[in-house]
Scaffold this active site. Structure first.
Site, PDB file in Angstrom:
ATOM      1  N   GLU A   1     -23.599 -16.401   8.879  1.00  0.00           N
ATOM      2  CA  GLU A   1     -23.912 -18.047   8.296  1.00  0.00           C
ATOM      3  C   GLU A   1     -25.192 -18.102   7.669  1.00  0.00           C
ATOM      4  O   GLU A   1     -25.330 -19.204   6.759  1.00  0.00           O
ATOM      5  CB  GLU A   1     -23.848 -18.749   9.439  1.00  0.00           C
ATOM      6  CG  GLU A   1     -22.365 -18.770  10.195  1.00  0.00           C
ATOM      7  CD  GLU A   1     -22.334 -19.797  11.492  1.00  0.00           C
ATOM      8  OE1 GLU A   1     -21.480 -20.580  11.714  1.00  0.00           O
ATOM      9  OE2 GLU A   1     -23.551 -19.703  12.306  1.00  0.00           O
TER      10      GLU A   1
ATOM     11  N   GLU B   1       7.868   5.584 -11.620  1.00  0.00           N
ATOM     12  CA  GLU B   1       7.965   4.014 -12.198  1.00  0.00           C
ATOM     13  C   GLU B   1       6.632   4.039 -12.802  1.00  0.00           C
ATOM     14  O   GLU B   1       6.605   3.907 -13.947  1.00  0.00           O
ATOM     15  CB  GLU B   1       7.639   2.958 -11.088  1.00  0.00           C
ATOM     16  CG  GLU B   1       9.165   2.826 -10.231  1.00  0.00           C
ATOM     17  CD  GLU B   1       8.921   1.603  -9.412  1.00  0.00           C
ATOM     18  OE1 GLU B   1       9.331   0.455  -9.417  1.00  0.00           O
ATOM     19  OE2 GLU B   1       7.932   1.886  -8.344  1.00  0.00           O
TER      20      GLU B   1
ATOM     21  N   GLY C   1       0.842  -1.382   0.036  1.00  0.00           N
ATOM     22  CA  GLY C   1      -0.350   0.141  -0.027  1.00  0.00           C
ATOM     23  C   GLY C   1       0.764   1.181   0.083  1.00  0.00           C
ATOM     24  O   GLY C   1       0.330   2.385   0.407  1.00  0.00           O
TER      25      GLY C   1
END
Length: 514
Positions: A313, A70, A44
């Protein structure tokens, strides 16, 4: 500029754009200094730098310069937009300036001597002076330093860049790569000595799960929290640092009792559970944990309260169907605005993402009750340490908001027994309720006990309960049975009234009473 100072003499700080990090740094980043942010791939670093600049523009109207070494500016714009950072709009407002220092592989470089940073520093100075920028990010320093082969030269040139940024009076972020999560801070082993401050971002693989963390390694002259803090990356928020600062052990305690949803349970609790209580209900599958959640939510609705359910669930339609089977109309309750249900498989997010999602939902919906069903489902997607941190963060947040919470945990065996979840959360809860199967005379019955209730007396007997079309019905306590909580119930002969009278005639030492 919205800066602050924590002591009379000292270092003025500026908010970082990361609320959690500001808490760790006791207010923000030291103004006018350079901070090295080092991390492995995917930790990050670029997002951190983007958020630092965007936060300055958005919250404090501070112009920014982003030096990209970059990725191309177009790539940065595209990636930032996916996180909700409108860089193009900031450029149009003349608040954001790119300095493109990327290497063009299509252009052949002619080496005529040692590489010199003078031209790049001059471009940065020009961008800062023409825009009035107070924040600068260089992403990444490692890409520039690959032009040098020895650590001495890297250190010298890094010092040169850092001094130039200090002279400009800007608060700057320099990102840097590292090859391992634990070890050298940078590839050359000298990067951390040049900058004023050092932050480490990690993206560790632990038991087949990725876990991002942030650590403040060095912060010259500034008090800060120590240790690793969980981090997650979310759309429209960017990098979120999770910390307990400001919520742990400083919340007010309420003396107000609320309706649990069951009149008999209120009687067992000497009038009901407390308004800010965090309650745990533990039991084997099928004992009635979700039913107790339904009673808890219905009890809030009967008092005009807003409730939030996180189900890990069962789907929302399944929850609504089950509630209808017990005579509760959750669908109508949700339509009226008194209920909100969030149902998601635990594996869909990291544990840190789940915690942030719960916090955001609470802040947005403002419920007075919250139910988590179940913690055991969340436990299976995390490491032991991550789960413990999640529970501490969740319970602290809930208490700080003065919300009544009910969480469920699944016991390891059908007849009961402590679960791993219970071991982690038992000390963090105010109330623990146990649901157990009880085998008596070849028949399976159900038992209910309040094991713990902080700040109040409570019924310590194990009561029988049944389940029918009206929900959960608590009855009288079991008699002539022992070993229910341990999962090994056994029948015992009850003492006759005559024997009890005789026993009362003797003191504990065996002698007759006077």
């Amino acid at each position: 500029m919205n800066a602050q100072s924590t002591s009379p003499s000292t270092i003025v700080k500026v908010p970082t754009g990361h609320p959690g990090l500001d808490q760790i740094l006791r207010g923000g980043m030291p103004i006018g200094r350079t901070t090295l942010v080092s991390g492995t791939a995917g930790s990050g670093k670029t997002i951190f730098a983007l958020q630092f600049l965007v936060g300055g523009i958005r919250d404090h109207d501070e112009a920014a310069v982003f030096v990209t070494c970059e990725e191309t500016p177009d790539s940065i714009r595209e990636n930032a937009a996916s996180l909700g950072f409108a860089i193009v709009g900031h450029e149009q407002e003349r608040k954001w300036t790119f300095v493109d220092a990327t290497y063009d592989p299509g252009v052949e470089e002619e080496v005529v001597g040692a590489f010199d940073f003078a031209a790049l520093i001059a471009r940065i100075e020009h961008a800062v002076r023409t825009t009035g920028a107070t924040r600068v990010a260089i992403d990444s320093l490692g890409a520039l330093m690959t032009r040098y082969e020895d650590a001495y030269t890297v250190r010298r040139e890094m010092l040169r860049v850092s001094n130039a940024l200090r002279t400009l009076g800007v608060t700057s972020i320099l990102t840097n790569e590292r090859g391992v999560e634990h070890g050298e801070i940078g590839r050359f082993g000298v990067e951390e000595y040049v900058c004023d401050n050092v932050l480490i971002l990690r993206n560790t693989l632990d038991e087949e799960s990725r876990r991002r963390t942030l650590e403040v390694l060095k912060m010259r002259g500034v008090d800060h929290l120590t240790g690793e803090f969980p981090v997650t990356i979310l759309p429209n928020q960017g990098l979120v640092v999770i910390t307990l600062e400001g919520t742990a052990l400083n919340a007010e305690s309420s003396t107000v009792r609320i309706h649990s949803g069951l009149e008999a349970l209120d009687e067992m609790c000497n009038g009901g559970m407390f308004r800010d209580s965090v309650s745990l209900v533990s039991g084997a599958t099928g004992t009635g944990k979700t039913l107790l959640v339904t009673e808890f939510i219905d009890g809030g609705a009967s008092q005009g309260e807003r409730s939030l359910i996180f189900s890990f669930e069962e789907s929302r339609s399944q929850l609504f169907r089950n509630a209808a089977g017990w005579g509760r109309d959750f669908e109508t309750l949700e339509a009226s605005g008194a209920l909100r249900v969030e149902a998601i498989y635990p594996e869909m997010r990291s544990l840190e993402d789940h915690l942030v999602a719960i916090m955001n939902a609470v802040d947005e919906y403002q419920p007075t009750r919250i139910a988590i069903d179940s913690l055991s489902a969340l436990e299976r997607i995390s490491t032991e340490r991550s789960f413990r941190e999640f529970l501490i963060g969740l319970t602290s947040f809930i208490k700080h908001r003065q919300i009544a919470a009910l969480m469920t945990a699944t016991a390891r065996t059908l007849l009961g027994g402590e679960s791993l979840t219970e071991a982690h959360i038992s000390t963090l809860t105010d109330m623990i309720m146990l649901l157990r199967y009880v085998e008596m005379g070849g028949e399976i019955r159900r038992g209910f006990a309040v094991l713990k209730l902080r700040g109040s007396t409570h019924d310590k007997r194990i009561h029988e309960f049944t389940v029918d079309g009206t929900g959960m019905n608590l009855r009288g306590p079991f008699r002539g049975v022992t070993g229910i909580l341990s999962g090994s119930p056994q029948s015992v002969a009850e003492a006759s009234p005559d024997l009890e009278i005789v026993a009362q005639m003797f003191d504990p030492d065996g002698g007759p009473t006077s």
